[in-house]
Design a protein around this motif. Structure first.
Motif, mmCIF file in Angstrom:
data_model
loop_
_atom_site.group_PDB
_atom_site.id
_atom_site.type_symbol
_atom_site.label_atom_id
_atom_site.label_comp_id
_atom_site.label_asym_id
_atom_site.label_seq_id
_atom_site.Cartn_x
_atom_site.Cartn_y
_atom_site.Cartn_z
ATOM 1 N N PRO A 110 65.406 60.772 -12.346
ATOM 2 C CA PRO A 110 66.146 61.208 -11.146
ATOM 3 C C PRO A 110 65.297 61.198 -9.871
ATOM 4 C CG PRO A 110 65.548 63.097 -12.508
ATOM 5 C CD PRO A 110 65.124 61.871 -13.266
ATOM 6 N N ASN A 111 63.990 61.018 -9.991
ATOM 7 C CA ASN A 111 63.125 61.044 -8.812
ATOM 8 C C ASN A 111 63.142 59.671 -8.128
ATOM 9 O OD1 ASN A 111 61.002 61.068 -7.000
ATOM 10 N ND2 ASN A 111 59.411 61.083 -8.577
ATOM 11 N N PRO A 112 63.673 59.599 -6.894
ATOM 12 C CA PRO A 112 63.818 58.294 -6.236
ATOM 13 C C PRO A 112 62.483 57.604 -5.937
ATOM 14 C CG PRO A 112 64.397 60.084 -4.732
ATOM 15 C CD PRO A 112 64.213 60.699 -6.087
ATOM 16 N N THR A 113 61.373 58.354 -5.917
ATOM 17 C CA THR A 113 60.081 57.700 -5.666
ATOM 18 C C THR A 113 59.240 57.577 -6.941
ATOM 19 O OG1 THR A 113 59.127 59.798 -4.932
ATOM 20 C CG2 THR A 113 59.950 58.338 -3.215
ATOM 21 N N CYS A 114 59.917 57.576 -8.074
ATOM 22 C CA CYS A 114 59.225 57.282 -9.337
ATOM 23 C C CYS A 114 59.081 55.768 -9.439
ATOM 24 C CB CYS A 114 60.021 57.812 -10.521
ATOM 25 S SG CYS A 114 59.288 57.384 -12.120
ATOM 26 N N ILE A 115 57.936 55.303 -9.912
ATOM 27 C CA ILE A 115 57.695 53.857 -10.007
ATOM 28 C C ILE A 115 58.752 53.173 -10.887
ATOM 29 C CG2 ILE A 115 56.056 53.989 -11.955
ATOM 30 C CD1 ILE A 115 55.702 51.628 -8.925
ATOM 31 N N THR A 116 59.324 53.909 -11.828
ATOM 32 C CA THR A 116 60.351 53.304 -12.695
ATOM 33 C C THR A 116 61.645 53.033 -11.939
ATOM 34 O OG1 THR A 116 61.260 55.425 -13.435
ATOM 35 C CG2 THR A 116 59.471 54.495 -14.755
ATOM 36 N N ARG A 117 61.764 53.597 -10.720
ATOM 37 C CA ARG A 117 62.967 53.359 -9.912
ATOM 38 C C ARG A 117 62.802 52.157 -8.983
ATOM 39 N NH1 ARG A 117 66.337 57.952 -9.150
ATOM 40 N NH2 ARG A 117 67.420 56.638 -7.640
ATOM 41 N N SER A 118 61.604 51.612 -8.910
ATOM 42 C CA SER A 118 61.376 50.485 -8.016
ATOM 43 C C SER A 118 62.041 49.234 -8.588
ATOM 44 C CB SER A 118 59.872 50.244 -7.858
ATOM 45 O OG SER A 118 59.654 48.981 -7.271
ATOM 46 N N SER A 119 62.883 48.617 -7.782
ATOM 47 C CA SER A 119 63.644 47.470 -8.280
ATOM 48 C C SER A 119 62.733 46.258 -8.512
ATOM 49 C CB SER A 119 64.745 47.110 -7.289
ATOM 50 O OG SER A 119 64.168 46.872 -6.023
ATOM 51 N N ARG A 120 61.522 46.301 -7.921
ATOM 52 C CA ARG A 120 60.613 45.164 -8.080
ATOM 53 C C ARG A 120 59.926 45.149 -9.437
ATOM 54 N NH1 ARG A 120 56.864 44.881 -2.693
ATOM 55 N NH2 ARG A 120 58.519 44.348 -1.232
ATOM 56 N N GLU A 121 59.823 46.328 -10.041
ATOM 57 C CA GLU A 121 59.008 46.422 -11.248
ATOM 58 C C GLU A 121 59.866 46.321 -12.502
ATOM 59 O OE1 GLU A 121 55.923 46.360 -10.515
ATOM 60 O OE2 GLU A 121 56.215 46.873 -8.398
ATOM 61 N N ASP A 122 59.306 45.680 -13.498
ATOM 62 C CA ASP A 122 59.968 45.586 -14.783
ATOM 63 C C ASP A 122 59.312 46.617 -15.689
ATOM 64 O OD1 ASP A 122 61.368 44.770 -16.985
ATOM 65 O OD2 ASP A 122 59.990 43.140 -17.463
ATOM 66 N N ALA B 101 37.095 46.615 -12.101
ATOM 67 C CA ALA B 101 37.858 47.867 -12.117
ATOM 68 C C ALA B 101 38.709 47.884 -10.850
ATOM 69 C CB ALA B 101 36.940 49.087 -12.152
ATOM 70 N N ILE B 102 39.768 48.696 -10.880
ATOM 71 C CA ILE B 102 40.701 48.732 -9.747
ATOM 72 C C ILE B 102 40.912 50.179 -9.317
ATOM 73 C CG2 ILE B 102 43.084 48.242 -8.998
ATOM 74 C CD1 ILE B 102 43.147 46.118 -11.311
ATOM 75 N N VAL B 103 40.788 50.414 -8.004
ATOM 76 C CA VAL B 103 41.202 51.701 -7.451
ATOM 77 C C VAL B 103 42.535 51.464 -6.757
ATOM 78 C CG1 VAL B 103 40.649 53.616 -5.904
ATOM 79 C CG2 VAL B 103 38.805 52.364 -7.041
ATOM 80 N N LEU B 104 43.535 52.271 -7.091
ATOM 81 C CA LEU B 104 44.878 52.031 -6.577
ATOM 82 C C LEU B 104 45.410 53.249 -5.841
ATOM 83 C CD1 LEU B 104 47.626 50.329 -6.749
ATOM 84 C CD2 LEU B 104 48.111 51.705 -8.765
ATOM 85 N N ARG B 105 45.949 53.010 -4.654
ATOM 86 C CA ARG B 105 46.751 54.057 -4.008
ATOM 87 C C ARG B 105 48.125 53.469 -3.731
ATOM 88 N NH1 ARG B 105 45.163 57.959 0.826
ATOM 89 N NH2 ARG B 105 43.983 58.799 -0.928
ATOM 90 N N HIS B 106 49.158 54.281 -4.045
ATOM 91 C CA HIS B 106 50.526 53.776 -3.923
ATOM 92 C C HIS B 106 51.450 54.942 -3.607
ATOM 93 C CE1 HIS B 106 54.175 51.522 -5.003
ATOM 94 N NE2 HIS B 106 53.434 50.443 -5.012
ATOM 95 N N ARG B 107 52.538 54.681 -2.892
ATOM 96 C CA ARG B 107 53.390 55.805 -2.513
ATOM 97 C C ARG B 107 54.351 56.239 -3.628
ATOM 98 N NH1 ARG B 107 58.503 55.203 -0.317
ATOM 99 N NH2 ARG B 107 59.321 53.094 -0.502
ATOM 100 N N TYR B 108 54.461 55.442 -4.688
ATOM 101 C CA TYR B 108 55.354 55.820 -5.792
ATOM 102 C C TYR B 108 54.589 56.588 -6.868
ATOM 103 C CZ TYR B 108 59.572 53.211 -4.504
ATOM 104 O OH TYR B 108 60.712 52.788 -3.896
ATOM 105 N N GLU B 109 55.165 57.694 -7.322
ATOM 106 C CA GLU B 109 54.575 58.428 -8.432
ATOM 107 C C GLU B 109 54.648 57.563 -9.697
ATOM 108 O OE1 GLU B 109 57.338 60.204 -6.838
ATOM 109 O OE2 GLU B 109 55.928 60.934 -5.337
ATOM 110 N N GLY B 110 53.572 57.531 -10.431
ATOM 111 C CA GLY B 110 53.552 56.761 -11.678
ATOM 112 C C GLY B 110 53.005 55.354 -11.502
ATOM 113 N N ALA B 111 52.707 54.949 -10.248
ATOM 114 C CA ALA B 111 52.202 53.590 -10.002
ATOM 115 C C ALA B 111 50.882 53.356 -10.737
ATOM 116 C CB ALA B 111 52.034 53.353 -8.501
ATOM 117 N N ALA B 112 50.013 54.368 -10.729
ATOM 118 C CA ALA B 112 48.700 54.188 -11.367
ATOM 119 C C ALA B 112 48.847 54.087 -12.884
ATOM 120 C CB ALA B 112 47.771 55.346 -11.000
#
Lengths: 157, 308
Positions: A110-122, B101-112
């Protein structure tokens, strides 16, 4: 007045899912991934009388014996469901559903900024069970916690 | 044991023992001042900053250069193929093939976490949305340990935006690996700590309490960790003006506190700390930022498995 009955014949072998909360049978099929095009003879009974629940739904699927991993997912929307595995018109196994420790793919975070909600990512969603009573699941990507009553709205379309 | 080859997505990916070993290495680097090393001269570190960063990016870059290694990367996604619509996973796959190695910053939670699943080389989370910022927490813990000689037994307040500031959430998680005497969570009601963080505190048995103002608790504190309250979090600007005063750190407020009270801040700060505090004995935030380099040097040597 004579009571009208809706009769559906017994199945020879397969799975009967009984005590589904009234109106949830189609959700059950969706969670099981049964669309009808697989060819199984399937009976869907909705809003029939139940001593335990008042009203209930029943799903009968012929020639398909559902495994525990599959039926446990039904606990998300039908915690009262009972699973009967039938062989030669006899019930050979009877079990209840139990919410699994990890649920992949089935729920949308339900979190809109969760990476799993990004349409670009599989990326396949993954929730872990953090509490059984009350039911609380947690997104393994963003950490968002969801409660049992929210799950139905989060089922992946 | 050891961090060699491991991902660092959350501060809870490390044990207390691993953090203490890291701090001992950081002490060594700090004692030797600005020495240059050749410890990582065969290594390339990718800095993938999809979101703005000053300190995290530059201190990783400095750390890598002091260790004799090289960095590649970008800051802001505009100038990269991400702007053309490339997925994070594709970008990570590419960087993974170039760097060690990669250091990542991203605005989406769970990106790392996702990047760590995709990359074969270690991924270090440089901040993902509002969720984690483990290397900042390492610096915060290190700063407290340097100033007080211990992290256990202290009264620590986290103040400001506890809901959206990843530094505050991450430090709260980090403190569950230690034994603070008491944790004071001080924020406006709209910006309280998220339930998933409180759950970890509860499970770890950390004693904490929730407060609406620093005035109520300042006399009990050893450390105040301040995060900025962002105006854009408030739908109503009037509401923002009303609450911001309660979280402003002034000399007058600090004078009510114990002797030895220290103010930490992950920076950047805007106006949440009165300028007069900068030059007082309370301010530890510039020192904290400076220790970012030896702590990140220590992390890199541990991840690459190099003896110091």
């Amino acid at each position: 007045m004579k009571e009208e009955r809706l009769t559906v014949s017994k199945i020879r072998s397969g799975t009967v899912i009984d005590h589904i909360p009234a109106g949830k049978a189609l959700h059950v099929l969706r969670i099981l991934g049964i669309t009808g095009s697989e060819g199984y003879r399937t009976a869907v009974l909705m809003n029939v009388e139940s001593r335990k629940l008042g009203r209930k739904d029943i799903v009968k699927i012929e020639h398909k014996k559902l495994g525990e991993d599959e039926t446990n997912l039904l606990a998300l929307i039908a915690p009262t469901a009972t699973i009967n595995i039938v062989e030669g018109y006899e019930i050979v196994e009877k079990r209840r559903v139990r919410i699994p420790e990890r649920i992949r793919r089935l729920l949308t975070c339900p979190n809109p900024t969760c990476i799993t909600r990004s349409s670009r990512e599989d990326v396949v969603t993954s929730f872990k069970l953090v509490s059984r009573d009350p039911v609380i699941l947690q997104c393994e990507y963003c950490g968002t916690m969801v409660r049992g009553e929210e799950l139905e709205n989060l089922l992946t379309k | 044991m050891g961090l060699k080859g491991r991902d660092v997505v959350s501060i809870l990916d490390l044990t207390r023992g691993e953090l203490e070993a890291l701090f001992e290495t950081a002490d060594k680097f700090d004692r030797r001042g600005r020495a240059r090393y050749r410890l990582l001269e065969d290594k390339v570190l990718a800095l993938a900053f999809f979101e703005p960063s000053t300190r995290t990016r530059l201190s990783f870059e400095t750390a890598m250069k002091r260790l004799g290694g090289e960095t590649i990367g970008f800051a802001g996604a505009e100038a990269t193929s991400v702007a053309k619509g490339e997925s994070l996973t594709d970008t990570i796959r590419m960087l993974d093939s170039y760097a060690d190695a990669i250091v990542l910053r991203h605005r989406y939670e769970g990106a790392a976490k996702l990047a760590a699943e995709v990359a074969e080389n270690p991924v270090i989370n440089g901040g993902d949305g509002r969720q984690h910022h483990p290397t900042q927490s390492m610096i915060d813990l290190y700063t407290i340990r340097r100033l007080f000689g211990t992290i256990d037994g202290l009264n620590i307040a986290l103040a400001g935006d506890l809901r959206y500031a990843r530094t505050a959430a991450s430090l709260a998680l980090a403190l569950t690996l230690f034994r603070p005497r008491h944790l004071y969570l001080v924020s406006p009601p709209q910006l309280t700590m998220r339930p998933e963080v409180l759950r970890v505190l509860d499970e770890a048995g950390v004693r904490y309490s929730v407060h609406g103002s620093l005035d109520d608790v300042v006399e009990e504190l050893d450390v105040i960790y301040v995060t900025r309250i962002q105006k854009e979090r408030f739908p109503d600007p009037m509401e923002y003006e009303k609450v911001r005063g309660s979280y402003r750190i002034t000399l007058d407020l600090l004078k009510k506190g114990r002797k030895g009270l220290k103010v930490l801040h992950p920076l950047p700060k805007v106006d949440e700390i009165e300028l007069a505090v900068d030059h007082s004995e309370y301010a530890a935030y510039f020192q904290q930022a400076a220790w970012g380099v030896p702590v990140r040097m220590a992390l890199l040597t541990h991840i690459f498995g190099v003896e110091v």
